[in-house]
Design an enzyme around this catalytic site. Structure first.
Site, short mmCIF file in Angstrom:
data_model
loop_
_atom_site.label_atom_id
_atom_site.label_comp_id
_atom_site.label_asym_id
_atom_site.label_seq_id
_atom_site.Cartn_x
_atom_site.Cartn_y
_atom_site.Cartn_z
N MET A 6 -21.24 -2.38 -37.88
CA MET A 6 -21.06 -3.55 -38.94
C MET A 6 -19.59 -3.87 -39.17
O MET A 6 -19.03 -4.49 -39.91
CB MET A 6 -21.63 -2.84 -40.28
CG MET A 6 -22.92 -2.44 -40.52
SD MET A 6 -23.45 -2.46 -42.16
CE MET A 6 -22.52 -1.33 -42.87
N GLY A 7 -18.99 -3.31 -37.76
CA GLY A 7 -17.64 -4.00 -37.57
C GLY A 7 -16.71 -3.21 -38.55
O GLY A 7 -16.74 -2.20 -38.85
N GLY A 59 -13.78 6.07 -34.29
CA GLY A 59 -15.16 6.49 -34.46
C GLY A 59 -16.05 5.52 -33.56
O GLY A 59 -17.04 6.18 -32.81
N HIS A 60 -15.96 4.25 -33.76
CA HIS A 60 -16.90 3.44 -33.29
C HIS A 60 -16.51 3.20 -31.70
O HIS A 60 -17.27 3.20 -30.95
CB HIS A 60 -16.51 1.94 -33.69
CG HIS A 60 -17.18 1.60 -35.20
ND1 HIS A 60 -16.01 1.44 -36.29
CD2 HIS A 60 -18.09 1.69 -35.72
CE1 HIS A 60 -16.73 1.22 -37.35
NE2 HIS A 60 -18.04 1.42 -37.07
N SER A 69 -15.20 2.86 -41.92
CA SER A 69 -14.71 1.51 -42.43
C SER A 69 -14.42 1.68 -44.07
O SER A 69 -13.42 1.07 -44.57
CB SER A 69 -15.68 0.47 -42.12
OG SER A 69 -16.18 0.65 -40.85
N HIS A 99 -13.02 1.22 -36.07
CA HIS A 99 -12.20 2.31 -35.79
C HIS A 99 -12.27 3.18 -34.77
O HIS A 99 -13.52 3.05 -33.88
CB HIS A 99 -11.92 3.12 -37.29
CG HIS A 99 -13.37 3.56 -37.52
ND1 HIS A 99 -14.12 4.47 -36.89
CD2 HIS A 99 -14.28 3.31 -38.70
CE1 HIS A 99 -15.27 4.77 -37.70
NE2 HIS A 99 -15.49 3.94 -38.59
N ASP A 113 -23.47 9.48 -39.74
CA ASP A 113 -24.58 8.83 -40.50
C ASP A 113 -25.91 9.69 -40.07
O ASP A 113 -26.59 9.12 -39.31
CB ASP A 113 -24.62 7.47 -40.43
CG ASP A 113 -23.44 6.70 -40.70
OD1 ASP A 113 -23.37 6.34 -42.07
OD2 ASP A 113 -22.60 6.46 -39.86
P1 AMP Z 1 -21.01 1.50 -39.10
O1 AMP Z 1 -20.32 0.26 -38.51
O2 AMP Z 1 -20.26 2.09 -40.23
O3 AMP Z 1 -22.47 0.92 -39.48
O4 AMP Z 1 -21.29 2.35 -37.88
C1 AMP Z 1 -21.81 1.86 -36.71
C2 AMP Z 1 -22.00 3.24 -35.87
O5 AMP Z 1 -20.67 4.01 -35.80
C3 AMP Z 1 -22.96 4.10 -36.47
O6 AMP Z 1 -23.93 4.60 -35.48
C4 AMP Z 1 -22.13 5.29 -37.18
O7 AMP Z 1 -22.65 6.44 -37.27
C5 AMP Z 1 -20.84 5.20 -36.20
N1 AMP Z 1 -19.81 6.14 -36.85
C6 AMP Z 1 -19.15 5.52 -37.86
N2 AMP Z 1 -18.18 6.30 -38.03
C7 AMP Z 1 -17.94 7.16 -37.29
C8 AMP Z 1 -17.36 8.57 -37.14
N3 AMP Z 1 -16.18 8.79 -37.72
N4 AMP Z 1 -17.88 9.33 -36.10
C9 AMP Z 1 -18.76 9.01 -35.19
N5 AMP Z 1 -19.72 7.91 -35.32
C10 AMP Z 1 -19.06 7.09 -36.43
#
Ligand code: AMP
Length: 305
Positions: free
Chosen positions: A54-55, A60-61, A210, A58, A174
């Site tokens: 979802m942009g 993690g992404h 995020s 960081h 998640d």
């Molecule tokens: P989001 O943008 O929050 O929807 O996350 C996109 C993807 O990045 C999802 O598969 C999340 O589980 C993964 N993600 C977000 N934060 C982390 C993190 N700290 N460590 C590992 N994966 C992450």
């Protein structure tokens, strides 16, 4: 291959196709253009790996993106803040967005395509079809966010249909989302391999998110109680404490030391079914959600006896 060029297939460039060096990141906004890109790559026997996000990216992404590069020949990152997974009282409008920064970060990761659809592109007027993974969507975050995983499963199914990846990577932060998607792929016989990536943390232990952008400096400091409480429970488990009520009591007590922390749930569950367990026997998942002001943070730890 080096000299090969392809069209940049974006909504605007469809009428006036231009060519770029093959490895440049292509920003693709329309579903037909995304399909054409993938079909072309598949014809050339390239393994496509999708990282849905979802942009407001960081580390993690970016760790998921780097893993994607290891797992295939072409990496597609999607950025789409999916309105269907937010309920009306949640933070869809306020969700942090910084597309320019995201694009720069992805450029430096040397990805192959960025899929950037608008809401109108993803949800045609009159859309009324959903993907519901029934049981796995109910506990943990699903208990507080009743339609959340229906929105997640629906958009991920759509992304799979559009991008046609061989592999898709999701973060274990998640965890419930990852399990919902694995189940959906099995139940609907989707031809996509799902890979999980371990949680990426800040140096002090806070899981990257995020939504950490919502935290005030005081809340940011207080939020360390999430990872601290999980570590504490794990230490007690290693010393032989396997009862859920004792371990959950410990976690709650640790969280309660922070007056800014508002506990939503703390659970010990089976890592596959997400059913609550009374004792750690083999593998289990310790999962929690805690609010700090307007930020709702989640964290988890896979534990084993
Ligand atoms: P989001 O943008 O929050 O929807 O996350 C996109 C993807 O990045 C999802 O598969 C999340 O589980 C993964 N993600 C977000 N934060 C982390 C993190 N700290 N460590 C590992 N994966 C992450």
């Amino acid at each position: 291959m080096e000299n090969q060029t392809v069209e940049v297939l974006t909504k605007t460039s469809l009428e006036y196709p231009i060519t770029t060096p093959y490895r440049a990141t292509q920003v693709i906004e329309s579903i037909p253009a995304m399909r054409r890109w993938s079909a072309d790559e598949r014809r050339q026997d390239r393994r496509i790996v999708l990282v849905p996000t979802m942009g407001y990216l960081h580390e993690g992404h970016l760790a998921l993106v780097r893993e994607a590069k290891e797992r295939g020949d072409r990496v597609v990152v999607s950025i789409f803040v999916n309105p269907m997974q937010f309920s009306p009282n949640e933070d869809f409008a306020a969700y942090p967005r910084d597309l320019e920064r995201d694009r720069r970060l992805l450029e430096s990761e040397d990805i192959d395509a960025l899929f950037l659809p608008s809401t109108e592109e993803m949800y045609a007027a009159g859309a009324q079809t959903y993907v519901q993974v029934e049981k796995l969507s109910l506990p943990l975050c699903g208990a507080v966010r009743p339609d959340h995983f229906r929105g997640v499963a629906t958009v991920v199914a759509k992304l799979f249909n559009i991008v046609q990846p061989h592999v898709a990577i999701f973060g274990e932060k998640d965890y419930q989302q990852l399990q919902v998607i694995r189940r959906m792929v099995r139940d609907l016989s989707m031809d996509v391999e799902i890979a999980g990536h371990p949680i990426v943390r800040e140096p002090d232990g806070l899981a990257m998110s995020s939504r950490n952008a919502y935290l005030t400096s005081e809340e940011r400091r207080a939020a360390l109680c999430l990872s601290r409480s999980l570590c504490k429970a794990e230490r007690f488990l290693r010393r032989g404490e396997t009862s859920a009520s004792a371990l959950l009591g410990l976690v709650r007590a640790e969280l309660a030391k922070e007056p800014l922390a508002e506990i939503e749930y703390v659970k010990l569950c089976d890592p596959e079914s997400l059913d609550e367990v009374e004792r750690v026997e083999g593998a289990a998942l310790l999962a929690l959600a805690v609010r700090f002001g307007r930020a709702r943070l989640i964290d988890n730890r896979a534990v084993r006896r």
